[in-house]
Design a protein around this motif. Structure first.
Motif, PDB file in Angstrom:
ATOM      1  N   UNK A 106      44.721  32.627  61.260  1.00  0.00           N
ATOM      2  CA  UNK A 106      45.386  33.926  61.217  1.00  0.00           C
ATOM      3  C   UNK A 106      46.519  33.942  60.192  1.00  0.00           C
ATOM      4  N   UNK A 107      46.966  32.782  59.755  1.00  0.00           N
ATOM      5  CA  UNK A 107      47.994  32.735  58.714  1.00  0.00           C
ATOM      6  C   UNK A 107      47.528  33.428  57.438  1.00  0.00           C
ATOM      7  N   UNK A 108      46.225  33.505  57.263  1.00  0.00           N
ATOM      8  CA  UNK A 108      45.694  34.201  56.095  1.00  0.00           C
ATOM      9  C   UNK A 108      46.141  35.645  56.027  1.00  0.00           C
ATOM     10  N   UNK A 109      46.370  36.252  57.180  1.00  0.00           N
ATOM     11  CA  UNK A 109      46.838  37.634  57.168  1.00  0.00           C
ATOM     12  C   UNK A 109      48.219  37.733  56.534  1.00  0.00           C
ATOM     13  N   UNK A 110      48.982  36.656  56.602  1.00  0.00           N
ATOM     14  CA  UNK A 110      50.280  36.629  55.938  1.00  0.00           C
ATOM     15  C   UNK A 110      50.173  36.529  54.423  1.00  0.00           C
ATOM     16  N   UNK A 111      49.026  36.065  53.935  1.00  0.00           N
ATOM     17  CA  UNK A 111      48.820  35.965  52.492  1.00  0.00           C
ATOM     18  C   UNK A 111      48.418  37.299  51.870  1.00  0.00           C
ATOM     19  N   UNK A 112      47.858  38.189  52.660  1.00  0.00           N
ATOM     20  CA  UNK A 112      47.373  39.472  52.132  1.00  0.00           C
ATOM     21  C   UNK A 112      48.464  40.225  51.372  1.00  0.00           C
ATOM     22  N   UNK A 113      49.671  40.374  51.925  1.00  0.00           N
ATOM     23  CA  UNK A 113      50.703  41.099  51.166  1.00  0.00           C
ATOM     24  C   UNK A 113      51.046  40.431  49.825  1.00  0.00           C
ATOM     25  N   UNK A 114      51.029  39.101  49.800  1.00  0.00           N
ATOM     26  CA  UNK A 114      51.310  38.410  48.540  1.00  0.00           C
ATOM     27  C   UNK A 114      50.200  38.646  47.520  1.00  0.00           C
ATOM     28  N   UNK A 115      48.958  38.605  47.986  1.00  0.00           N
ATOM     29  CA  UNK A 115      47.838  38.886  47.085  1.00  0.00           C
ATOM     30  C   UNK A 115      47.888  40.334  46.598  1.00  0.00           C
ATOM     31  N   UNK A 116      48.262  41.261  47.495  1.00  0.00           N
ATOM     32  CA  UNK A 116      48.378  42.674  47.100  1.00  0.00           C
ATOM     33  C   UNK A 116      49.479  42.844  46.058  1.00  0.00           C
ATOM     34  N   UNK A 117      50.543  42.095  46.213  1.00  0.00           N
ATOM     35  CA  UNK A 117      51.644  42.125  45.247  1.00  0.00           C
ATOM     36  C   UNK A 117      51.186  41.575  43.902  1.00  0.00           C
ATOM     37  N   UNK A 118      50.452  40.464  43.926  1.00  0.00           N
ATOM     38  CA  UNK A 118      49.991  39.832  42.686  1.00  0.00           C
ATOM     39  C   UNK A 118      48.951  40.689  41.970  1.00  0.00           C
ATOM     40  N   UNK A 119      47.930  41.156  42.703  1.00  0.00           N
ATOM     41  CA  UNK A 119      46.792  41.814  42.065  1.00  0.00           C
ATOM     42  C   UNK A 119      46.943  43.324  41.903  1.00  0.00           C
ATOM     43  N   UNK A 120      47.693  43.959  42.801  1.00  0.00           N
ATOM     44  CA  UNK A 120      47.769  45.424  42.784  1.00  0.00           C
ATOM     45  C   UNK A 120      49.197  45.951  42.630  1.00  0.00           C
ATOM     46  N   UNK A 121      50.130  45.062  42.424  1.00  0.00           N
ATOM     47  CA  UNK A 121      51.538  45.421  42.219  1.00  0.00           C
ATOM     48  C   UNK A 121      52.123  46.192  43.410  1.00  0.00           C
TER      49      UNK A 121
END
Length: 119
Positions: free
Chosen positions: A78-93
């Motif tokens: 479930x820690x992966x759900x914590x990565x989603x915002x970082x990926x959204x920040x990196x890929x979609x600003x």
């Protein structure tokens, strides 16, 4: 959990946010397409890839669950759900708020408490 089990769960926890990035990419692609919905879905290659990715992720999760109890594997996954915002920040600003960062810290603390109790 053994080190190999931790590694499996950690790898799986990264597959889910990658899938979310793929779905967002597919949604962005969908917004630029025109024509009938069925045709748009059938020609949305990011969506097709996202669905494939999730299918493979589900098979990987199944494999993990043949080796590790669900109650031990899921908190790590479930820690992966914590990565989603970082990926959204990196890929979609997309924006990262201070509250979000605090919440992610609380998640990490929660995982520590859960795993410590399981030891």
């Amino acid at each position: 959990m053994k080190l190999n089990d931790w590694i499996l769960c950690a790898v799986f926890s990264v597959t889910l946010p990658i899938g979310q990035v793929l779905f967002k990419w597919a949604a962005n692609t969908h917004a630029t397409q025109s024509g009938p919905l069925v045709l748009k879905l059938a020609t949305n290659f990011p969506l097709i890839f996202a669905l494939f990715w999730y299918g493979m992720s589900a098979m990987f999760w199944f494999y993990i669950l043949t080796r590790i109890p669900l109650s031990a594997a899921y908190p790590v996954a479930i820690l992966g759900s914590g990565l989603v915002p970082f990926f959204a920040w990196i890929f979609f600003r997309e924006r990262l708020s201070p509250e979000l960062l605090v919440g992610l810290g609380v998640m990490l603390l929660g995982l520590y408490i859960i795993q410590r109790g399981a030891a």
